[in-house]
Design an enzyme around this catalytic site. Structure first.
Site, short mmCIF file in Angstrom:
data_model
loop_
_atom_site.label_atom_id
_atom_site.label_comp_id
_atom_site.label_asym_id
_atom_site.label_seq_id
_atom_site.Cartn_x
_atom_site.Cartn_y
_atom_site.Cartn_z
N HIS A 99 5.23 1.26 -2.09
CA HIS A 99 4.27 0.05 -1.82
C HIS A 99 3.02 0.55 -1.60
O HIS A 99 2.74 1.67 -1.12
CB HIS A 99 4.72 -0.47 -0.30
CG HIS A 99 3.63 -1.33 0.29
ND1 HIS A 99 3.04 -1.08 1.39
CD2 HIS A 99 3.43 -2.62 -0.31
CE1 HIS A 99 2.14 -1.87 1.63
NE2 HIS A 99 2.28 -3.05 0.78
N SER A 100 1.98 0.13 -2.44
CA SER A 100 0.61 0.38 -2.09
C SER A 100 0.32 1.66 -2.56
O SER A 100 0.67 2.10 -3.55
CB SER A 100 -0.01 0.03 -0.53
OG SER A 100 -1.27 0.07 -0.73
N MET A 101 -0.21 2.60 -1.59
CA MET A 101 -0.43 3.94 -2.06
C MET A 101 0.75 4.68 -2.64
O MET A 101 1.03 5.51 -3.58
CB MET A 101 -1.10 4.78 -0.88
CG MET A 101 -1.17 6.42 -1.11
SD MET A 101 -1.52 7.27 0.53
CE MET A 101 0.29 7.26 1.27
N HIS A 262 -0.32 -8.40 1.50
CA HIS A 262 -0.18 -6.91 1.06
C HIS A 262 1.16 -6.29 1.38
O HIS A 262 1.56 -5.72 0.71
CB HIS A 262 -1.32 -6.07 1.55
CG HIS A 262 -1.47 -4.91 1.03
ND1 HIS A 262 -1.37 -4.74 -0.37
CD2 HIS A 262 -1.53 -3.69 1.35
CE1 HIS A 262 -1.36 -3.33 -0.68
NE2 HIS A 262 -1.71 -2.68 0.41
#
Length: 287
Positions: A99-101, A262
């Site tokens: 997820h994300s980074m 997000h």
């Protein structure tokens, strides 16, 4: 949310995390986002009980050790560390869920170590953030200036968890239960209350970013089956049409969008899990 804590030793560094699901199930290594921790995947893991799901605290996050002061947090370091975690688990082949980074790291690992990665599930990122080449010097200057002042900063102390929970809710549009999950694993008791566990160096401006052309080269090199999940509307730092254009570069990719924010995998775990289950089913069919 049933998960078992674990601890690994990687060259003298402690890596902690949570493990859930079914021993002997499909091996899934889950990598969380910036300043999050393994608890980021707890809501999702409840809906994926047949997987052998390992959710790590990346270095400098959660209960894992901070990297030594002589070791910076860089993209190549993150790739190597992810593979070292898999080695410590005894996993030769595995699915990466990020997820994300963590999704940026996972996609880079899939590109450079494709023989290890069976499949990729990338939530709210693909290939990492970019910057134009003509910003290189200014980014380095900003990073160095902030790093030189880091030792003078004092960690904030919260008298209770209410304030940091509210801050995460506001910053990331998280529900209160989701924010609390992250905060409870992301703080430590200190005199006067609570302070962040995360390494303060994680707050430094990124010294070097790849260009969009470089990231597209990385994404194009991911040969394993890949499922990309984006929340809509898009985040300002990963806008359309760039994010969809990247997904279209995957040689064996699928893209699914969900209305949300997000941290869609935390506040809408059942919907995200359904996408992942369908994707995993397609892997079985292909096999």
């Amino acid at each position: 949310m049933s998960a078992t804590p674990f601890e690994l030793n990687i060259q003298g560094q402690r890596v902690c995390g949570l493990r859930s699901g079914t021993p002997g199930g499909l091996k899934v290594l889950a990598l969380h986002g910036w300043l999050d921790n393994a608890a980021s995947f707890l809501p999702l893991s409840d809906h994926l009980p047949t997987l052998d799901m390992v959710m790590v605290d990346l270095p400098g996050h959660g209960f894992s050790d901070h990297l030594p002061l002589t070791t910076p947090y860089t993209t190549p370091q993150a790739i190597v560390y992810t593979l070292a975690i898999a080695d410590a688990l005894g996993w030769q082949r595995f699915v990466l869920l990020g997820h994300s980074m963590g999704a940026a790291i996972a996609s880079l690992v899939a590109a450079v170590a494709g023989e290890r990665v069976q499949a990729l599930v990338s939530i709210e990122a693909l290939g990492g953030l970019t910057a134009p080449a003509n910003e290189t010097v200014q980014r380095l200057r900003t990073h160095v200036a902030a790093a030189m002042k880091l030792g003078d900063k004092q960690l904030r102390v919260f008298p209770d968890l209410a304030a940091p929970v509210r801050a995460r809710m506001m910053a990331n549009q998280l529900s209160e239960p989701s924010a609390r999950l992250l905060i409870e694993r992301g703080v430590k008791p200190v005199d006067g209350g609570w302070s962040w566990r995360s390494d303060p160096r994680l707050m430094l401006p990124t010294a070097v970013r790849m260009t969009e052309e470089q990231v597209c080269d990385v994404v194009s090199a991911i040969q394993c089956p890949a499922q990309v999940i984006y929340a809509t509307p898009a985040q300002p730092y990963f806008p359309e049409p760039e994010r969809s254009q990247r997904a279209a570069l995957l040689p064996d990719g699928r893209l699914h969008t969900l209305a949300g924010h997000h941290h869609v995998h935390m506040d809408q775990p059942e919907a995200v899990a359904r996408v992942i289950i369908d994707f995993i089913g397609s892997l079985d069919d292909a096999g």
